[in-house]
Every structure is written in structure tokens, then in C-alpha cells.
Scaffold this motif. Structure first.
Motif, mmCIF file in Angstrom:
data_model
loop_
_atom_site.group_PDB
_atom_site.id
_atom_site.type_symbol
_atom_site.label_atom_id
_atom_site.label_comp_id
_atom_site.label_asym_id
_atom_site.label_seq_id
_atom_site.Cartn_x
_atom_site.Cartn_y
_atom_site.Cartn_z
ATOM 1 N N MET A 1 -26.794 17.797 72.318
ATOM 2 C CA MET A 1 -25.772 17.053 71.966
ATOM 3 C C MET A 1 -24.938 17.755 70.862
ATOM 4 S SD MET A 1 -26.206 13.238 70.123
ATOM 5 C CE MET A 1 -26.863 12.621 71.272
ATOM 6 N N ASN A 2 -23.707 17.881 71.111
ATOM 7 C CA ASN A 2 -22.679 18.484 70.058
ATOM 8 C C ASN A 2 -22.260 17.621 69.241
ATOM 9 O OD1 ASN A 2 -22.466 20.978 71.619
ATOM 10 N ND2 ASN A 2 -21.261 20.216 72.922
ATOM 11 N N ILE A 3 -22.099 18.025 67.795
ATOM 12 C CA ILE A 3 -21.483 17.056 66.868
ATOM 13 C C ILE A 3 -20.778 17.990 65.922
ATOM 14 C CG2 ILE A 3 -22.142 16.087 64.626
ATOM 15 C CD1 ILE A 3 -25.026 15.514 65.717
ATOM 16 N N ARG A 4 -19.711 17.404 65.494
ATOM 17 C CA ARG A 4 -18.384 18.100 64.685
ATOM 18 C C ARG A 4 -18.248 17.132 63.811
ATOM 19 N NH1 ARG A 4 -13.654 17.276 69.029
ATOM 20 N NH2 ARG A 4 -12.691 15.582 67.835
ATOM 21 N N THR A 5 -17.728 17.808 62.649
ATOM 22 C CA THR A 5 -17.315 16.944 61.342
ATOM 23 C C THR A 5 -15.987 17.210 60.845
ATOM 24 O OG1 THR A 5 -19.454 17.269 60.448
ATOM 25 C CG2 THR A 5 -17.741 16.372 59.014
ATOM 26 N N GLU A 6 -15.041 16.080 60.951
ATOM 27 C CA GLU A 6 -13.773 16.386 60.377
ATOM 28 C C GLU A 6 -13.403 15.545 59.357
ATOM 29 O OE1 GLU A 6 -10.875 15.105 63.523
ATOM 30 O OE2 GLU A 6 -11.813 16.252 64.947
ATOM 31 N N THR A 7 -12.469 15.933 58.530
ATOM 32 C CA THR A 7 -12.371 15.348 57.342
ATOM 33 C C THR A 7 -11.006 14.573 57.317
ATOM 34 O OG1 THR A 7 -13.186 17.096 56.039
ATOM 35 C CG2 THR A 7 -11.730 15.612 54.656
ATOM 36 N N TRP A 8 -10.961 13.283 56.701
ATOM 37 C CA TRP A 8 -9.999 12.196 56.947
ATOM 38 C C TRP A 8 -9.829 11.591 55.724
ATOM 39 C CZ3 TRP A 8 -9.647 6.842 57.949
ATOM 40 C CH2 TRP A 8 -8.658 6.264 58.260
ATOM 41 N N LEU A 9 -8.976 11.706 55.089
ATOM 42 C CA LEU A 9 -8.904 10.628 53.646
ATOM 43 C C LEU A 9 -9.812 11.323 52.714
ATOM 44 C CD1 LEU A 9 -7.667 7.133 55.033
ATOM 45 C CD2 LEU A 9 -6.246 8.813 54.097
ATOM 46 N N GLU A 10 -10.274 12.330 52.747
ATOM 47 C CA GLU A 10 -11.222 13.035 51.986
ATOM 48 C C GLU A 10 -12.550 12.569 52.214
ATOM 49 O OE1 GLU A 10 -10.114 12.937 47.767
ATOM 50 O OE2 GLU A 10 -7.830 13.252 48.042
ATOM 51 N N HIS A 11 -12.806 11.895 53.259
ATOM 52 C CA HIS A 11 -14.075 11.654 54.002
ATOM 53 C C HIS A 11 -14.488 12.294 55.003
ATOM 54 C CE1 HIS A 11 -14.444 7.770 51.549
ATOM 55 N NE2 HIS A 11 -13.046 7.969 51.493
ATOM 56 N N ASP A 12 -15.917 12.844 55.359
ATOM 57 C CA ASP A 12 -16.118 13.405 56.288
ATOM 58 C C ASP A 12 -16.655 12.554 57.392
ATOM 59 O OD1 ASP A 12 -15.885 15.907 55.138
ATOM 60 O OD2 ASP A 12 -18.000 16.131 54.508
ATOM 61 N N ILE A 13 -16.119 12.680 58.572
ATOM 62 C CA ILE A 13 -16.233 11.679 59.587
ATOM 63 C C ILE A 13 -17.126 12.609 60.872
ATOM 64 C CG2 ILE A 13 -15.516 10.282 61.676
ATOM 65 C CD1 ILE A 13 -14.232 9.194 58.977
#
Length: 70
Positions: A1-13
């Protein structure tokens, strides 16, 4: 399972890839949007945009939202 993290409005999603599509972890999205409870946000979404999955590093199921649902 691949997981990635992106930052949006200073929150990690965190996003999880399922069958070639990326799904955001509903808790992360709810936090970024200021919801105190994830369910308060997801109840407004159509079921076709929601799924749940047990992540490899977690002992519980998480609710996921499709990119289109976000």
C-alpha cells in the motif's frame, strides 16, 4: 500500500493509493478544515466518495475520501 503526505493549509494530509486512485484520510482533512469531529464532515459527502481501509501501520480502520470527494 502506497502512502504519501501533502501539506495543505499548514496541515499534513495523508493519502493512500487504492487500485491506482489516491484517497485522503478523512481525519487529516477534517482537521485541516477545522472540524472537531470527522463524522460531522463526512456526513455531508455522498457514499461514492467514501471508503474505509485498515492501514498497515494502524490497528484500526480509517475513513478515506476520494480526491473527487475532497
Amino acid at each position: 500500500m502506497n502512502i504519501r503526505t501533502e501539506t495543505w493549509l499548514e496541515h499534513d494530509i495523508r493519502f493512500v493509493e487504492i487500485e491506482g486512485e489516491w484517497w485522503g484520510i478523512a481525519k487529516d482533512i477534517a482537521d485541516a478544515l477545522g472540524y472537531s469531529q470527522t463524522q460531522a464532515m463526512t456526513k455531508h459527502l455522498k457514499r461514492k466518495y467514501l471508503t474505509s481501509s485498515k492501514l498497515d501501520d494502524m490497528n484500526q480502520k480509517v475513513t478515506l475520501i476520494s480526491e473527487q470527494g475532497i
